[in-house]
Design a protein around this motif. Structure first.
Motif, PDB file in Angstrom:
ATOM      1  N   PRO A  16      53.519  -9.928 -44.475  1.00 43.94           N
ATOM      2  CA  PRO A  16      52.748 -10.741 -43.434  1.00 43.94           C
ATOM      3  C   PRO A  16      52.270  -9.765 -42.244  1.00 43.94           C
ATOM      4  CG  PRO A  16      54.870 -11.758 -43.779  1.00 43.94           C
ATOM      5  CD  PRO A  16      55.038 -10.374 -44.280  1.00 43.94           C
ATOM      6  N   LYS A  18      48.717  -9.934 -39.210  1.00 42.73           N
ATOM      7  CA  LYS A  18      48.384 -10.797 -37.956  1.00 42.73           C
ATOM      8  C   LYS A  18      48.485 -12.201 -38.312  1.00 42.73           C
ATOM      9  CE  LYS A  18      45.637  -7.203 -35.797  1.00 42.73           C
ATOM     10  NZ  LYS A  18      44.342  -6.559 -35.531  1.00 42.73           N
ATOM     11  N   GLN A  19      48.735 -13.176 -37.250  1.00 40.48           N
ATOM     12  CA  GLN A  19      48.429 -14.506 -37.494  1.00 40.48           C
ATOM     13  C   GLN A  19      47.676 -15.118 -36.449  1.00 40.48           C
ATOM     14  OE1 GLN A  19      52.549 -15.902 -37.086  1.00 40.48           O
ATOM     15  NE2 GLN A  19      53.065 -15.859 -39.280  1.00 40.48           N
ATOM     16  N   TYR A  20      46.927 -16.174 -36.925  1.00 45.68           N
ATOM     17  CA  TYR A  20      45.767 -16.720 -36.048  1.00 45.68           C
ATOM     18  C   TYR A  20      46.029 -18.250 -35.912  1.00 45.68           C
ATOM     19  CZ  TYR A  20      43.580 -12.186 -37.413  1.00 45.68           C
ATOM     20  OH  TYR A  20      43.621 -10.998 -37.788  1.00 45.68           O
ATOM     21  N   THR A  21      45.983 -18.854 -34.771  1.00 48.27           N
ATOM     22  CA  THR A  21      45.985 -20.020 -34.768  1.00 48.27           C
ATOM     23  C   THR A  21      44.771 -21.135 -34.673  1.00 48.27           C
ATOM     24  OG1 THR A  21      48.158 -19.925 -33.351  1.00 48.27           O
ATOM     25  CG2 THR A  21      46.889 -21.950 -33.102  1.00 48.27           C
ATOM     26  N   ARG A  52      46.068 -13.685 -50.697  1.00 51.32           N
ATOM     27  CA  ARG A  52      46.785 -12.904 -49.580  1.00 51.32           C
ATOM     28  C   ARG A  52      46.553 -13.696 -48.173  1.00 51.32           C
ATOM     29  NH1 ARG A  52      44.782  -6.755 -50.690  1.00 51.32           N
ATOM     30  NH2 ARG A  52      45.930  -6.559 -52.677  1.00 51.32           N
ATOM     31  N   ASN A  56      50.117 -22.038 -42.819  1.00 49.02           N
ATOM     32  CA  ASN A  56      51.249 -22.606 -42.376  1.00 49.02           C
ATOM     33  C   ASN A  56      52.396 -22.005 -43.467  1.00 49.02           C
ATOM     34  OD1 ASN A  56      50.393 -23.884 -40.297  1.00 49.02           O
ATOM     35  ND2 ASN A  56      50.614 -25.948 -41.152  1.00 49.02           N
ATOM     36  N   ASP A  57      52.254 -20.686 -44.119  1.00 51.66           N
ATOM     37  CA  ASP A  57      52.950 -20.048 -44.906  1.00 51.66           C
ATOM     38  C   ASP A  57      52.894 -20.326 -46.326  1.00 51.66           C
ATOM     39  OD1 ASP A  57      54.085 -18.416 -42.607  1.00 51.66           O
ATOM     40  OD2 ASP A  57      55.616 -20.242 -42.350  1.00 51.66           O
ATOM     41  N   THR A  72      48.645 -22.485 -38.463  1.00 54.48           N
ATOM     42  CA  THR A  72      48.518 -21.381 -38.475  1.00 54.48           C
ATOM     43  C   THR A  72      48.099 -20.457 -39.721  1.00 54.48           C
ATOM     44  OG1 THR A  72      50.507 -21.095 -37.111  1.00 54.48           O
ATOM     45  CG2 THR A  72      50.232 -19.097 -38.230  1.00 54.48           C
ATOM     46  N   SER A  74      47.664 -16.925 -41.810  1.00 60.56           N
ATOM     47  CA  SER A  74      48.473 -15.394 -41.736  1.00 60.56           C
ATOM     48  C   SER A  74      47.514 -14.722 -42.890  1.00 60.56           C
ATOM     49  CB  SER A  74      49.849 -15.406 -42.266  1.00 60.56           C
ATOM     50  OG  SER A  74      50.444 -16.438 -41.260  1.00 60.56           O
ATOM     51  N   ILE A  75      47.519 -13.530 -42.740  1.00 58.22           N
ATOM     52  CA  ILE A  75      46.828 -12.706 -43.675  1.00 58.22           C
ATOM     53  C   ILE A  75      48.194 -11.606 -44.203  1.00 58.22           C
ATOM     54  CG2 ILE A  75      44.995 -10.765 -44.236  1.00 58.22           C
ATOM     55  CD1 ILE A  75      44.242 -13.704 -43.386  1.00 58.22           C
ATOM     56  N   ARG A  76      48.252 -11.418 -45.602  1.00 54.55           N
ATOM     57  CA  ARG A  76      49.341 -10.790 -46.091  1.00 54.55           C
ATOM     58  C   ARG A  76      48.399  -9.332 -46.597  1.00 54.55           C
ATOM     59  NH1 ARG A  76      52.853 -13.926 -50.503  1.00 54.55           N
ATOM     60  NH2 ARG A  76      50.675 -14.091 -51.198  1.00 54.55           N
TER      61      ARG A  76
END
Length: 309
Positions: A16, A18-21, A52, A56-57, A72, A74-76
């Motif tokens: 994982p 960067k994460q973005y809200t 990818r 929320n996971d 949330t 997320s980009i893998r």
């Protein structure tokens, strides 16, 4: 799709980044296009189709997936280390259950017990055993030695059986590109026949109904000239040498396929490429889609003069 070296591959793990809200209600694709402004639309869609993107996971592939404030995203990203060099194999996707690859023309998918040469299977077995000597891979389907393109292996016997037993339900799209001899006049069509095999292992269409295994092939002409046609080909069935036999049946053998009637030698290989494979992941239930580029050599006959064998 980014350019990749054809003769090597790197060991890949997904981590994982960067994460973005999410700040306001929107759809996933719109959110990604606005957030990842440095990427083009096709690149963003590729992230989605390859599983990818997580909300929320949880991996999500639907473009119109609804987002709510506070979630949330997320980009893998694929992290690479130069620990695994493979000839003629590019790993497109790997997780705990499956490996999806792009195979070069000329490389065997799997060897028989009498053969002892480099294959995609053998290289991938070595690849998974670097992490654990007990790891194995299992054959789900095959491509002919001289056919390039997308194929998949399972990483457990249970996943292999699930994929093979439910193949028609799991696989959503299986598209080939075929370069054939002559100008195909009918722009689209369906070929249906009963396939059998001779004692010398050559497949042919039986003249009698219900004599052999039913094979159904659909095609659309992409482009053509007086000497060649480039086709999109999809299958209702996956019989041995099905496309090669059916192209010969309609009088348009695949370029370079001397076994099934080809008289042209131009691109130095068989003119057949497995371009797209889309399927429902056997464990996660996600729809995954993998697409590769049409080989450049398939376009050269529209600029060159054919030569006879």
């Amino acid at each position: 799709m980014h350019k990749r070296k054809r003769k090597s591959n790197t060991n890949q793990t997904q981590v994982p980044i960067k994460q973005y809200t999410v700040k306001e209600q929107t759809e996933l694709l719109i959110f990604l296009l606005n957030t990842l402004s440095n990427l083009g639309r096709n690149s963003v869609k590729s992230l989605l189709s390859h599983g990818r993107v997580l909300v929320n996971d949880q991996a999500v592939t639907k473009y119109n997936y609804p987002l709510q404030p506070g979630q949330t995203v997320s980009i893998r990203k694929v992290k690479t280390t130069n620990t695994s060099l493979m000839a003629g194999v590019i790993i497109l996707h790997e997780d705990e259950d499956i490996i999806v690859i792009e195979k070069e023309a000329g490389l065997l998918s799997v060897s028989s017990s009498k053969e002892n040469e480099l294959t995609a299977y053998r290289q991938l077995m070595d690849h998974v055993r670097r992490g654990n000597p007990k790891n194995r891979i299992f054959v789900v389907h095959r491509l002919d030695r001289d056919t390039s393109g997308v194929m998949m292996f399972a990483k457990s016997k249970d996943v292999q059986q699930t994929m093979q037993n439910s193949w028609k339900d799991i696989v959503q799209e299986r598209l080939y590109i075929a370069l054939v001899e002559g100008s195909v006049k009918k722009k689209e069509g369906t070929i249906s026949s009963w396939l059998k095999e001779t004692t010398t292992f050559k497949t042919y269409s039986s003249p009698r109904s219900n004599d052999g295994k039913l094979a159904v092939t659909h095609y659309n002409v992409i482009k053509s000239n007086q000497n060649f046609s480039l086709l999109k080909v999809s299958l209702d069935t996956g019989r041995k040498n099905q496309i090669r036999v059916h192209m010969q049946d309609i009088g348009h053998s695949i370029v370079g396929d001397k076994k099934y009637g080809s008289h042209m030698k131009l691109i130095g290989r068989l003119g057949l490429h497995a371009q797209v494979l889309s399927f429902v992941h056997p464990t996660t239930g996600l729809l995954l889609r993998f697409e590769t580029k049409i080989p450049k050599s398939f376009l050269s006959p529209f600029r060159s003069t054919p030569t006879k064998n």
